[in-house]
Design a protein around this motif. Structure first.
Motif, PDB file in Angstrom:
ATOM      1  N   LEU A   1      59.198  64.868  65.570  1.00 28.09           N
ATOM      2  CA  LEU A   1      59.515  63.802  66.519  1.00 28.09           C
ATOM      3  C   LEU A   1      58.302  62.936  66.820  1.00 28.09           C
ATOM      4  O   LEU A   1      58.423  61.709  66.986  1.00 28.09           O
ATOM      5  N   ILE A   2      57.131  63.547  66.898  1.00 32.58           N
ATOM      6  CA  ILE A   2      55.912  62.767  67.129  1.00 32.58           C
ATOM      7  C   ILE A   2      55.726  61.749  66.003  1.00 32.58           C
ATOM      8  O   ILE A   2      55.423  60.575  66.241  1.00 32.58           O
ATOM      9  N   ALA A   3      55.925  62.210  64.766  1.00 36.69           N
ATOM     10  CA  ALA A   3      55.764  61.314  63.619  1.00 36.69           C
ATOM     11  C   ALA A   3      56.895  60.287  63.536  1.00 36.69           C
ATOM     12  O   ALA A   3      56.657  59.089  63.311  1.00 36.69           O
ATOM     13  N   GLU A   4      58.129  60.748  63.728  1.00 40.62           N
ATOM     14  CA  GLU A   4      59.297  59.873  63.583  1.00 40.62           C
ATOM     15  C   GLU A   4      59.268  58.706  64.560  1.00 40.62           C
ATOM     16  O   GLU A   4      59.601  57.570  64.205  1.00 40.62           O
ATOM     17  N   HIS A   5      58.884  58.977  65.811  1.00 43.79           N
ATOM     18  CA  HIS A   5      58.924  57.945  66.851  1.00 43.79           C
ATOM     19  C   HIS A   5      57.567  57.311  67.119  1.00 43.79           C
ATOM     20  O   HIS A   5      57.457  56.487  68.033  1.00 43.79           O
ATOM     21  N   ARG A   6      56.559  57.706  66.353  1.00 47.38           N
ATOM     22  CA  ARG A   6      55.206  57.195  66.555  1.00 47.38           C
ATOM     23  C   ARG A   6      54.783  57.390  68.008  1.00 47.38           C
ATOM     24  O   ARG A   6      54.350  56.458  68.704  1.00 47.38           O
ATOM     25  N   ALA A   7      54.935  58.606  68.485  1.00 53.66           N
ATOM     26  CA  ALA A   7      54.646  58.937  69.875  1.00 53.66           C
ATOM     27  C   ALA A   7      53.179  58.685  70.205  1.00 53.66           C
ATOM     28  O   ALA A   7      52.285  58.963  69.401  1.00 53.66           O
ATOM     29  N   THR A   8      52.943  58.175  71.400  1.00 53.53           N
ATOM     30  CA  THR A   8      51.574  57.983  71.878  1.00 53.53           C
ATOM     31  C   THR A   8      51.092  59.172  72.708  1.00 53.53           C
ATOM     32  O   THR A   8      49.890  59.342  72.901  1.00 53.53           O
ATOM     33  N   MET A   9      52.053  59.974  73.217  1.00 53.87           N
ATOM     34  CA  MET A   9      51.687  61.119  74.046  1.00 53.87           C
ATOM     35  C   MET A   9      52.590  62.307  73.747  1.00 53.87           C
ATOM     36  O   MET A   9      53.775  62.132  73.464  1.00 53.87           O
ATOM     37  N   PHE A  10      52.006  63.510  73.829  1.00 51.12           N
ATOM     38  CA  PHE A  10      52.790  64.735  73.892  1.00 51.12           C
ATOM     39  C   PHE A  10      52.347  65.470  75.140  1.00 51.12           C
ATOM     40  O   PHE A  10      51.161  65.491  75.469  1.00 51.12           O
ATOM     41  N   GLU A  11      53.315  66.095  75.849  1.00 44.08           N
ATOM     42  CA  GLU A  11      52.987  66.820  77.078  1.00 44.08           C
ATOM     43  C   GLU A  11      53.553  68.237  76.985  1.00 44.08           C
ATOM     44  O   GLU A  11      54.725  68.429  76.656  1.00 44.08           O
ATOM     45  N   GLY A  12      52.708  69.230  77.271  1.00 46.24           N
ATOM     46  CA  GLY A  12      53.167  70.603  77.139  1.00 46.24           C
ATOM     47  C   GLY A  12      52.291  71.593  77.873  1.00 46.24           C
ATOM     48  O   GLY A  12      51.374  71.225  78.611  1.00 46.24           O
ATOM     49  N   VAL A  13      52.582  72.865  77.648  1.00 39.30           N
ATOM     50  CA  VAL A  13      51.815  73.970  78.224  1.00 39.30           C
ATOM     51  C   VAL A  13      51.023  74.626  77.095  1.00 39.30           C
ATOM     52  O   VAL A  13      51.287  74.379  75.909  1.00 39.30           O
ATOM     53  N   PRO A  14      50.017  75.453  77.431  1.00 45.26           N
ATOM     54  CA  PRO A  14      49.157  76.029  76.381  1.00 45.26           C
ATOM     55  C   PRO A  14      49.902  76.723  75.247  1.00 45.26           C
ATOM     56  O   PRO A  14      49.528  76.579  74.078  1.00 45.26           O
ATOM     57  N   ALA A  15      50.961  77.474  75.575  1.00 46.28           N
ATOM     58  CA  ALA A  15      51.682  78.197  74.527  1.00 46.28           C
ATOM     59  C   ALA A  15      52.289  77.246  73.501  1.00 46.28           C
ATOM     60  O   ALA A  15      52.395  77.583  72.312  1.00 46.28           O
ATOM     61  N   MET A  16      52.702  76.049  73.921  1.00 49.40           N
ATOM     62  CA  MET A  16      53.267  75.082  72.979  1.00 49.40           C
ATOM     63  C   MET A  16      52.215  74.625  71.985  1.00 49.40           C
ATOM     64  O   MET A  16      52.477  74.519  70.774  1.00 49.40           O
ATOM     65  N   TYR A  17      51.020  74.340  72.471  1.00 50.57           N
ATOM     66  CA  TYR A  17      49.950  73.898  71.579  1.00 50.57           C
ATOM     67  C   TYR A  17      49.541  75.013  70.619  1.00 50.57           C
ATOM     68  O   TYR A  17      49.327  74.772  69.428  1.00 50.57           O
ATOM     69  N   ALA A  18      49.433  76.232  71.135  1.00 52.43           N
ATOM     70  CA  ALA A  18      49.066  77.359  70.274  1.00 52.43           C
ATOM     71  C   ALA A  18      50.106  77.570  69.179  1.00 52.43           C
ATOM     72  O   ALA A  18      49.769  77.847  68.018  1.00 52.43           O
ATOM     73  N   THR A  19      51.383  77.408  69.533  1.00 48.98           N
ATOM     74  CA  THR A  19      52.464  77.591  68.571  1.00 48.98           C
ATOM     75  C   THR A  19      52.442  76.494  67.508  1.00 48.98           C
ATOM     76  O   THR A  19      52.634  76.763  66.311  1.00 48.98           O
ATOM     77  N   MET A  20      52.208  75.254  67.922  1.00 49.16           N
ATOM     78  CA  MET A  20      52.146  74.163  66.946  1.00 49.16           C
ATOM     79  C   MET A  20      50.949  74.323  66.012  1.00 49.16           C
ATOM     80  O   MET A  20      51.051  74.058  64.809  1.00 49.16           O
ATOM     81  N   LEU A  21      49.826  74.762  66.563  1.00 53.80           N
ATOM     82  CA  LEU A  21      48.635  74.941  65.734  1.00 53.80           C
ATOM     83  C   LEU A  21      48.809  76.059  64.708  1.00 53.80           C
ATOM     84  O   LEU A  21      48.170  76.052  63.654  1.00 53.80           O
ATOM     85  N   ALA A  22      49.696  77.018  65.015  1.00 53.24           N
ATOM     86  CA  ALA A  22      49.952  78.132  64.090  1.00 53.24           C
ATOM     87  C   ALA A  22      51.127  77.859  63.159  1.00 53.24           C
ATOM     88  O   ALA A  22      51.390  78.643  62.249  1.00 53.24           O
ATOM     89  N   ALA A  23      51.834  76.735  63.368  1.00 53.89           N
ATOM     90  CA  ALA A  23      53.046  76.450  62.591  1.00 53.89           C
ATOM     91  C   ALA A  23      52.695  75.950  61.193  1.00 53.89           C
ATOM     92  O   ALA A  23      51.809  75.112  61.023  1.00 53.89           O
ATOM     93  N   PRO A  24      53.408  76.432  60.166  1.00 53.57           N
ATOM     94  CA  PRO A  24      53.183  75.929  58.796  1.00 53.57           C
ATOM     95  C   PRO A  24      53.365  74.423  58.684  1.00 53.57           C
ATOM     96  O   PRO A  24      52.703  73.768  57.873  1.00 53.57           O
ATOM     97  N   ALA A  25      54.255  73.854  59.539  1.00 45.59           N
ATOM     98  CA  ALA A  25      54.548  72.418  59.472  1.00 45.59           C
ATOM     99  C   ALA A  25      53.369  71.557  59.897  1.00 45.59           C
ATOM    100  O   ALA A  25      53.351  70.345  59.629  1.00 45.59           O
TER     101      ALA A  25
END
Length: 519
Positions: free
Chosen positions: A242-266
């Motif tokens: 979604l960040i790429a598709e919509h050319r997002a300028t911001m993402f908002e989350g909690v620490p676990a979300m960032y840790a999960t994205m950083l560990a994601a194969p995608a």
């Protein structure tokens, strides 16, 4: 001048009527669409006997209808009661009784639970179900949305109650924090200002709308005419898409979300080039995770701190005056923050000592609904709110949260803060995520246990984790045991629930350091 959040959509629709305001999986809406739909809901509520000052509850996952009702009920002068979707039937029934809810809107997935809960509520409580599902004793949302669009909005009085948001409550029943119109609209505006939000921003978020952080993320963006891409639930791969598709300028989350994205194969193929900043709150975040996300996104990660009793944020970094990483920044403009002595909250902590964060200002709650005793425990006569968070102030005035007072581990008389251990252990290259909690010990009272999710393919052992921690922490602060798990218990907003960790596993590690079982 806006006196309450009920004016946000009319204000923004007057400037950006045809601009896209909201994107969800099944609907895209302009500001004019949202304003008109919420006015229909306001009229429908009035037509069904909901009077100004009565409570309207919302109980569902993120969805466009939730936001329409939030603004529609506020336009009608009602008080909003957002309910955490993770609550049990008993807990929902308690909340509806306690806040004297006159109507409750519910998603299809929660409808059966809600109907059972309403049976335990003595007052008349109208039930409205989102979607197309027909439930006995409930009205469909579409019936309310079919009403006339015209609704004459009366400017809300700034001191009147706006929301009753219930704390999660670690013991006993949850408490309903009552926020005024002034507090909520101030938090929207101050957050937008500190984070430099404009009509050109597009924000991707999966934060729950019922949570104050999620609510502020959405409405501070709408206040300035920005667009929100709202996810029903967080999914790392989909978020990156979604960040790429919509050319997002911001993402908002909690620490676990960032840790999960950083560990994601995608993550390897993800396009994050449109991001100009991200925000993180809810819990302390390891420096290693901050640095990795900033390096991957090539944009600053703005740390913030807040709580239900503050209607959202209390402190944050200004976008163009970032302080040190690991800090929660400075107080919002017009808000006072001091550090109270841990043994006597009427005194300030010494300059070189940790203290309890206490806050005073327009964002502080009016009190806990119908609970004067609980209010007096945290809110004094001078308006200072005790937050229960331990913090320190650096030489430049930036605040650093040490941990929650209630999460502190006492080992052999020493005070240990889980967040400090988490910051260190998360720096191990084979640790994807970690949380620390105390486990009972007959000799030392409690021992620090690290619950670790390994990086895919890792075989790191307990002894290796403990040795790594020992390189960076005093001997008494090192975790005494490690439990390897597949997941960590989280709240609906993604915060890790430390008190639930001990239930994850109690199987001791064998001599090799590997676990006897994983959860």
């Amino acid at each position: 001048m806006l006196t309450g959040p009920a004016q946000v959509l009319p204000h923004t629709a007057a400037r950006f009527a045809d601009k896209t305001a909201l994107i969800t999986a099944d609907r895209t809406m302009t500001f004019a669409d949202l304003d008109a739909a919420s006015s229909r809901i306001a009229g429908a509520l009035r037509a069904r006997g909901i009077e100004p000052g009565q409570t309207v509850s919302l109980y569902s996952q993120n969805r466009w209808e939730w936001l329409v009702v939030y603004h529609g009920a506020l336009k009608a002068g009602a008080v909003i009661n957002p309910i955490n979707v993770m609550l049990t039937t008993d807990e929902v029934a308690y909340v509806l009784r306690d806040c004297r809810s006159a109507a409750v809107f519910v998603g299809e997935a929660q409808a059966c639970t809600l109907v059972e809960a309403v049976k335990r509520v003595p007052q008349v409580c109208r039930v409205v179900v989102f979607g197309t599902a027909e439930v006995e004793g409930a009205e469909t949302f579409s019936a309310l949305l079919d009403g006339p669009e015209a609704f004459e909005l009366t400017a809300p009085r700034s001191g009147d109650a706006c929301t009753i948001s219930y704390t999660s409550g670690t013991t006993g029943h949850p408490k309903g924090a009552v926020q005024s119109n002034r507090a909520v609209i101030a938090n929207f505006g101050l957050t937008a200002t500190m984070h430099g939000r404009t009509e050109h921003d597009l924000v991707v978020t999966a934060l729950p709308a019922p949570h104050v952080y999620g609510n502020v993320a959405i409405n501070s963006t709408w206040l300035v005419g920005g667009t929100v891409v709202l996810m029903e639930l967080f999914d790392a791969a989909r978020t990156l898409e979604l960040i790429a598709e919509h050319r997002a300028t911001m993402f908002e989350g909690v620490p676990a979300m960032y840790a999960t994205m950083l560990a994601a194969p995608a993550l390897a193929g993800a396009d994050l080039s449109s991001l100009t900043r991200s925000t993180v709150g809810g819990q302390t975040m390891p420096l290693s995770t901050i640095e990795r996300w900033e390096q991957r996104s090539n944009a600053p990660l703005i740390e913030l701190w807040g709580m239900t009793e503050l209607s959202g944020l209390g402190t944050t970094h200004p976008l163009h005056a970032q302080g040190p990483k690991g800090s929660i920044g400075v107080a919002l403009p017009g808000v006072e923050v001091r550090l109270a002595d841990l043994t006597d909250p009427t005194r300030d902590a010494a300059p070189d000592e940790d203290g309890e964060l206490v806050v005073r200002g327009p964002i502080v709650m009016k009190g806990y609904f119908n609970n004067d005793a609980a209010t007096r425990e945290v809110l004094d006569d001078e308006g200072w709110l005790r937050t229960g968070d331990v913090a320190r102030r650096d030489e430049d005035g930036y605040l650093v949260v040490v941990d929650r007072l209630k999460d502190m581990i006492i080992t052999g008389g020493y005070n240990i803060y889980p967040a400090e251990i988490e910051r260190v252990v998360s720096g191990h290259p084979e640790v994807a995520m970690v949380a620390v909690a105390g486990v009972p010990d007959p000799v030392k009272g409690e021992l620090a246990c690290a619950y670790v999710i390994r990086v895919n393919g890792s075989q790191v052992t307990e002894s290796e984790i403990i040795a790594f921690a020992g390189e960076h922490l005093a001997a008494y602060k090192r975790p005494r045991m490690v439990r390897f798990v597949n997941d960590l218990p989280k709240t609906s907003s993604g915060k890790i629930m430390r008190r639930e960790l001990i239930k994850s596993t109690t199987v001791p590690a064998d001599s090799s350091g590997k676990q006897g079982s994983d959860t």
